[in-house]
Scaffold this motif. Structure first.
Motif, mmCIF file in Angstrom:
data_model
loop_
_atom_site.group_PDB
_atom_site.id
_atom_site.type_symbol
_atom_site.label_atom_id
_atom_site.label_comp_id
_atom_site.label_asym_id
_atom_site.label_seq_id
_atom_site.Cartn_x
_atom_site.Cartn_y
_atom_site.Cartn_z
ATOM 1 N N ARG A 46 -3.418 5.863 1.401
ATOM 2 C CA ARG A 46 -2.073 5.273 1.391
ATOM 3 C C ARG A 46 -1.638 4.885 2.803
ATOM 4 N NH1 ARG A 46 1.490 8.462 -3.282
ATOM 5 N NH2 ARG A 46 0.120 7.904 -5.026
ATOM 6 N N GLU A 47 -2.055 5.687 3.776
ATOM 7 C CA GLU A 47 -1.782 5.323 5.170
ATOM 8 C C GLU A 47 -2.482 4.016 5.539
ATOM 9 O OE1 GLU A 47 -2.878 8.494 7.763
ATOM 10 O OE2 GLU A 47 -1.544 9.943 6.799
ATOM 11 N N THR A 50 -0.509 1.201 4.032
ATOM 12 C CA THR A 50 0.738 1.051 4.800
ATOM 13 C C THR A 50 0.494 0.245 6.065
ATOM 14 O OG1 THR A 50 1.552 3.179 3.968
ATOM 15 C CG2 THR A 50 2.633 2.295 5.929
ATOM 16 N N SER A 51 -0.582 0.584 6.770
ATOM 17 C CA SER A 51 -0.913 -0.110 8.007
ATOM 18 C C SER A 51 -1.325 -1.555 7.756
ATOM 19 C CB SER A 51 -2.031 0.642 8.733
ATOM 20 O OG SER A 51 -2.437 -0.041 9.899
ATOM 21 N N SER A 54 1.701 -3.586 7.038
ATOM 22 C CA SER A 54 2.799 -3.352 7.995
ATOM 23 C C SER A 54 4.081 -2.923 7.291
ATOM 24 C CB SER A 54 3.056 -4.610 8.838
ATOM 25 O OG SER A 54 1.897 -4.969 9.557
ATOM 26 N N ALA A 55 3.945 -1.995 6.355
ATOM 27 C CA ALA A 55 5.112 -1.485 5.623
ATOM 28 C C ALA A 55 5.761 -0.341 6.381
ATOM 29 C CB ALA A 55 4.688 -1.012 4.237
ATOM 30 N N LYS A 56 7.061 -0.220 6.233
ATOM 31 C CA LYS A 56 7.764 0.942 6.771
ATOM 32 C C LYS A 56 7.525 2.151 5.868
ATOM 33 C CE LYS A 56 11.381 -1.885 8.891
ATOM 34 N NZ LYS A 56 12.815 -2.296 8.838
ATOM 35 N N LYS A 57 7.385 1.865 4.572
ATOM 36 C CA LYS A 57 7.148 2.944 3.610
ATOM 37 C C LYS A 57 6.597 2.351 2.325
ATOM 38 C CE LYS A 57 9.514 6.854 1.369
ATOM 39 N NZ LYS A 57 10.804 7.568 1.197
ATOM 40 N N LEU A 58 5.742 3.120 1.629
ATOM 41 C CA LEU A 58 5.269 2.751 0.294
ATOM 42 C C LEU A 58 6.029 3.559 -0.743
ATOM 43 C CD1 LEU A 58 1.371 2.867 0.733
ATOM 44 C CD2 LEU A 58 2.880 0.920 1.134
ATOM 45 N N CYS A 95 4.831 -0.235 -5.173
ATOM 46 C CA CYS A 95 3.431 -0.184 -5.607
ATOM 47 C C CYS A 95 3.330 0.231 -7.068
ATOM 48 C CB CYS A 95 2.647 0.805 -4.758
ATOM 49 S SG CYS A 95 2.635 0.438 -2.993
#
Length: 226
Positions: A46-47, A50-51, A54-58, A95
């Protein structure tokens, strides 16, 4: 990763199996915590996602094959079990996890609002797509809808299940999810929709529960940039 939309306002697409750290049945980018994979590896996967986007949060749902849809209006909001989620928060990636069901992503360009929907057989019969669009308070003419990899009609045997008004999409005991979704979207007045027409059961880039039983989950993701 398949990116279906990437412009200055929005990124939306679908992950594949590849690019993660899971092993054995879950190799390699499994994003689900409920299928028996090592939680630390899922967290790392999930990390990675995210990277990548370029999400702040999933935001992941605890999916229960329901018609429940919730709006997220705070980064720290706790989401009840559901199968549809809506937001207008920038940088928050919605997601939906699948391994044969239909991942449906919706963008309302007029309201700058997004939704991610888990539309398997049960969700389709309960019209979760219609209920999500209603909860978005959207004009169907302002929507862009993408339906990602799912199990094709040739691979989806449902035998003698009664799907109510959706029985018309069963032929030779096989259910055509995409045709059922197309019918529902057109009944709602949605003109701008796209099917990727990739069978998760046939294409080895994706997890398939029908094919493997013990397996991971790939995801559809959608996020307003900013």
């Amino acid at each position: 990763m398949l990116v279906s939309i990437d412009d200055e306002r929005l990124i939306a697409g679908f992950t594949t199996k590849f690019g993660g750290v899971s092993s054995k049945e879950y190799e390699s980018l499994n994003l689900a915590t409920h299928v028996g994979d090592d939680p630390k590896k899922v967290s790392k996967n999930r990390e990675i996602l995210t990277s990548k986007i370029s999400a702040k949060k999933l935001i992941f749902m605890e999916q229960i094959h329901s018609d429940l849809v919730y709006v997220v209006d705070d980064f720290n909001q706790k989401l009840p079990p559901c199968d549809g989620v809506i937001t207008d928060i920038k940088g928050l990636a919605l997601c939906v996890m699948v391994a044969d069901c239909s991942p449906v992503l919706i963008y309302d360009k007029a309201q700058d609002k997004i939704a991610a929907i888990h539309a398997g057989r049960a969700g389709i019969v309960q019209k979760i797509i219609s209920k999500s669009i209603e909860k978005m308070n959207s004009n169907p003419k302002n929507l862009s809808v993408i339906i990602g990899p799912n199990i094709s009609k040739n691979c989806y045997e449902v035998k003698n299940l009664d799907l109510g008004e959706f029985n018309k999409f069963i032929k030779d005991s096989k259910f055509d999810m995409n045709l059922a979704i197309k019918y529902e979207l057109e009944e709602l007045g949605v003109d701008n929709y796209k099917f990727l027409n990739i069978c998760s059961h046939c294409d080895d880039r994706f997890y398939s529960y029908r094919k493997s039983k013990v397996t991971g989950r790939f995801a559809g993701f959608i996020m307003l940039k900013g």
